[in-house]
Design an enzyme around this catalytic site. Structure first.
Site, PDB file in Angstrom:
ATOM      1  N   PHE A 271       0.915  -1.171   0.049  1.00 16.78           N
ATOM      2  CA  PHE A 271       0.069  -0.067  -0.047  1.00 16.78           C
ATOM      3  C   PHE A 271       0.998   1.326   0.073  1.00 16.78           C
ATOM      4  O   PHE A 271       1.906   1.374   0.953  1.00 16.78           O
ATOM      5  CB  PHE A 271      -0.678   0.123   1.331  1.00 16.78           C
ATOM      6  CG  PHE A 271      -1.614   1.218   1.467  1.00 16.78           C
ATOM      7  CD1 PHE A 271      -2.906   1.334   1.000  1.00 16.78           C
ATOM      8  CD2 PHE A 271      -1.070   2.516   2.030  1.00 16.78           C
ATOM      9  CE1 PHE A 271      -3.584   2.783   1.194  1.00 16.78           C
ATOM     10  CE2 PHE A 271      -1.736   3.749   2.105  1.00 16.78           C
ATOM     11  CZ  PHE A 271      -2.926   3.836   1.705  1.00 16.78           C
ATOM     12  N   GLU A 272       0.720   2.190  -0.948  1.00 21.10           N
ATOM     13  CA  GLU A 272       1.546   3.576  -0.971  1.00 21.10           C
ATOM     14  C   GLU A 272       0.548   4.324  -1.609  1.00 21.10           C
ATOM     15  O   GLU A 272       0.238   4.253  -2.800  1.00 21.10           O
ATOM     16  CB  GLU A 272       2.745   3.109  -1.901  1.00 21.10           C
ATOM     17  CG  GLU A 272       3.941   2.830  -1.327  1.00 21.10           C
ATOM     18  CD  GLU A 272       5.130   2.371  -2.060  1.00 21.10           C
ATOM     19  OE1 GLU A 272       4.966   2.548  -3.234  1.00 21.10           O
ATOM     20  OE2 GLU A 272       6.203   2.751  -1.528  1.00 21.10           O
ATOM     21  N   ILE A 273       0.454   5.591  -0.956  1.00 21.85           N
ATOM     22  CA  ILE A 273       0.032   6.913  -1.995  1.00 21.85           C
ATOM     23  C   ILE A 273       1.350   7.744  -1.704  1.00 21.85           C
ATOM     24  O   ILE A 273       1.717   8.035  -0.648  1.00 21.85           O
ATOM     25  CB  ILE A 273      -1.218   7.311  -1.194  1.00 21.85           C
ATOM     26  CG1 ILE A 273      -2.372   6.282  -1.005  1.00 21.85           C
ATOM     27  CG2 ILE A 273      -1.634   8.577  -2.055  1.00 21.85           C
ATOM     28  CD1 ILE A 273      -3.553   6.815  -0.509  1.00 21.85           C
ATOM     29  N   HIS A 308      12.161   2.274  -0.332  1.00 24.92           N
ATOM     30  CA  HIS A 308      11.362   3.423  -0.215  1.00 24.92           C
ATOM     31  C   HIS A 308      11.516   3.945   0.881  1.00 24.92           C
ATOM     32  O   HIS A 308      11.458   5.161   1.287  1.00 24.92           O
ATOM     33  CB  HIS A 308       9.837   2.932  -0.729  1.00 24.92           C
ATOM     34  CG  HIS A 308       9.661   2.832  -2.153  1.00 24.92           C
ATOM     35  ND1 HIS A 308       8.525   2.490  -2.590  1.00 24.92           N
ATOM     36  CD2 HIS A 308      10.525   2.701  -3.053  1.00 24.92           C
ATOM     37  CE1 HIS A 308       8.580   2.279  -3.966  1.00 24.92           C
ATOM     38  NE2 HIS A 308       9.720   2.415  -4.215  1.00 24.92           N
TER      39      HIS A 308
END
Ligand code: GDP
Ligand code: MN
Length: 381
Positions: A271-273, A308
């Site tokens: 999950f990444e925004i 990241h």
């Protein structure tokens, strides 16, 4: 006498009736008739018009953003589940685009079904060979030996070559695929995930308006065996590029001794925004290229999550990283579920609060709260 009473009665009825109609006409009230009752949409055309109105209302407020999924054709049915949950809980009201990327051509069935399910526009991209293969400085025999060794030690995905290409691609390339170049923000979605609560406000908009560059819902410790030399590589980068290291960063989240060693905390990147412009910045590209030169994507099994996370924790200010506690999420085997009952009821959540991973031993989210001096939301023990 009896006759008079009867006529008087009619007179009263008539007066009451006339008065009633007089007032009705003066006050613009109307007697109900068939046409003035609200009725359900009757035809497909009516229904479609309603839908368009709804999305039109939001479209003007949209951010320049897209969902992005890396997947194989064989991931279709798991992907269908993810799209359904994202659409039902959020995107049906916003109609953001969705970009699908693959190291092989997507087949017609994949495209047909996903296009039918996504409310926004869909785009399908082939990953260029040079982003999914060995750079010339990598010794491929050494890489093959490393895979065998890690497989023997039963390290998760230790023997997989494609998993390594995948992690390297997610670390350094997806954000510069031609289909991604026109967008400012991305939301990564993997197959077989679940969203448990309605998402009413637009997280993209929140990111943009509040200058956030990266976000997460679950954090945890990485397996040491997959990243033995990652921190050495990061330290080398930080020494060579002190200009890229941010003041007021979140180093405390990833190191318990001021940067000497890595404590293995990372944001779970399935999950990444986040901001694509940040990932495309010189800062991040210098970082990725420096790590890539050291070969750990192939000689070890560096995951895109620690890559990241370390970038975000060293090169952003810590207030540019957002923990979305209202976005309830599952990716096997962990769940993020708001403990606060009011939130769960308001957002029509379907997760079990006991499943929440945030405060378990293996989670790093407690540390995130400490580093940021955040108060835990209501009902969180
Ligand atoms: P995990 O979540 O770490 O267990 O790994 P996944 O199997 O979910 O893979 C991560 C993401 O990369 C998912 O979106 C997968 O669909 C995608 N993926 C993994 N391997 C490949 C591959 O070889 N080719 C393509 N096109 N996508 C892949
Ligand atoms: Mn996955």
């Amino acid at each position: 006498m009896a006759v008079n009473v009867r006529y008087t009665r009619y007179l009263v009825f008539a007066l009451v009736g006339l008065t009633f109609f007089y007032f009705m006409s003066r006050t613009n009230l109307q007697l109900p008739n068939a046409a003035s009752f609200p009725r359900p949409a009757q035809t497909y055309k009516d229904f479609k018009a309603n839908q368009d109105q709804r999305s039109g209302a939001n479209a003007t407020e949209r951010v320049n953003a897209t969902f992005v999924t890396l997947a194989r054709n064989s991931d279709l049915w798991d992907m269908v589940k993810s799209i359904r949950t994202v659409e039902d809980r959020f995107n049906r009201d916003y109609n953001y685009d969705w970009v699908f990327l693959n190291d092989q051509e997507f087949d017609e069935e994949f495209k047909k079904l996903t296009t039918a399910l996504v409310s926004g526009k869909t785009h399908y991209g082939l990953i260029p060979k040079e982003h999914w293969s060995y750079p010339d400085w990598i010794d491929q025999d050494k890489a093959a030996e490393a895979r065998q060794e890690m497989d023997r030690k039963k390290i998760i995905y230790g023997g997989s070559e494609s998993y390594r290409h995948m992690c390297r691609y997610e670390s350094g390339f997806f954000f510069r695929h031609p289909l991604m170049m026109n967008y400012e923000y991305y939301w990564r979605v993997e197959p077989s995930i679940e969203l448990f609560c309605d998402i009413r406000a637009d997280p993209f908009r929140f990111m943009k308006e509040n200058d956030k560059k990266y976000s997460f819902v679950i954090s945890l410790y990485e397996y040491e065996a997959t990243i033995p030399s990652l921190w050495d590589s990061v330290k080398k980068f930080m020494q060579n590029h002190p200009e890229h290291i941010s003041e007021d960063n979140a180093m405390e989240f990833i190191s318990d001794n001021g940067g000497e060693t890595y404590n293995k905390c990372h944001f779970w990147s399935n999950f990444e925004i986040g901001s694509l412009e940040w990932l495309r910045s010189k800062q991040y590209i210098d970082y990725f290229e420096s790590l890539d030169q050291d070969g750990g994507f192939f000689y070890e099994r560096w995951g895109d999550a620690p890559v990241h996370s370390i970038a975000a924790a060293t090169m952003l200010r810590k207030d540019q990283i957002q923990f979305f506690h209202d976005i309830a999420y599952y990716h096997v085997p962990f769940t993020h579920c708001p403990n606060d009952e009011k939130t769960r009821l308001d957002l029509r959540c379907s997760c079990k609060p006991k499943d929440n991973f945030d405060w378990r031993d293996y989670s790093c989210t407690n540390k995130w709260f400490k580093v940021n001096h955040l108060e835990k939301p209501n009902g969180w023990d």
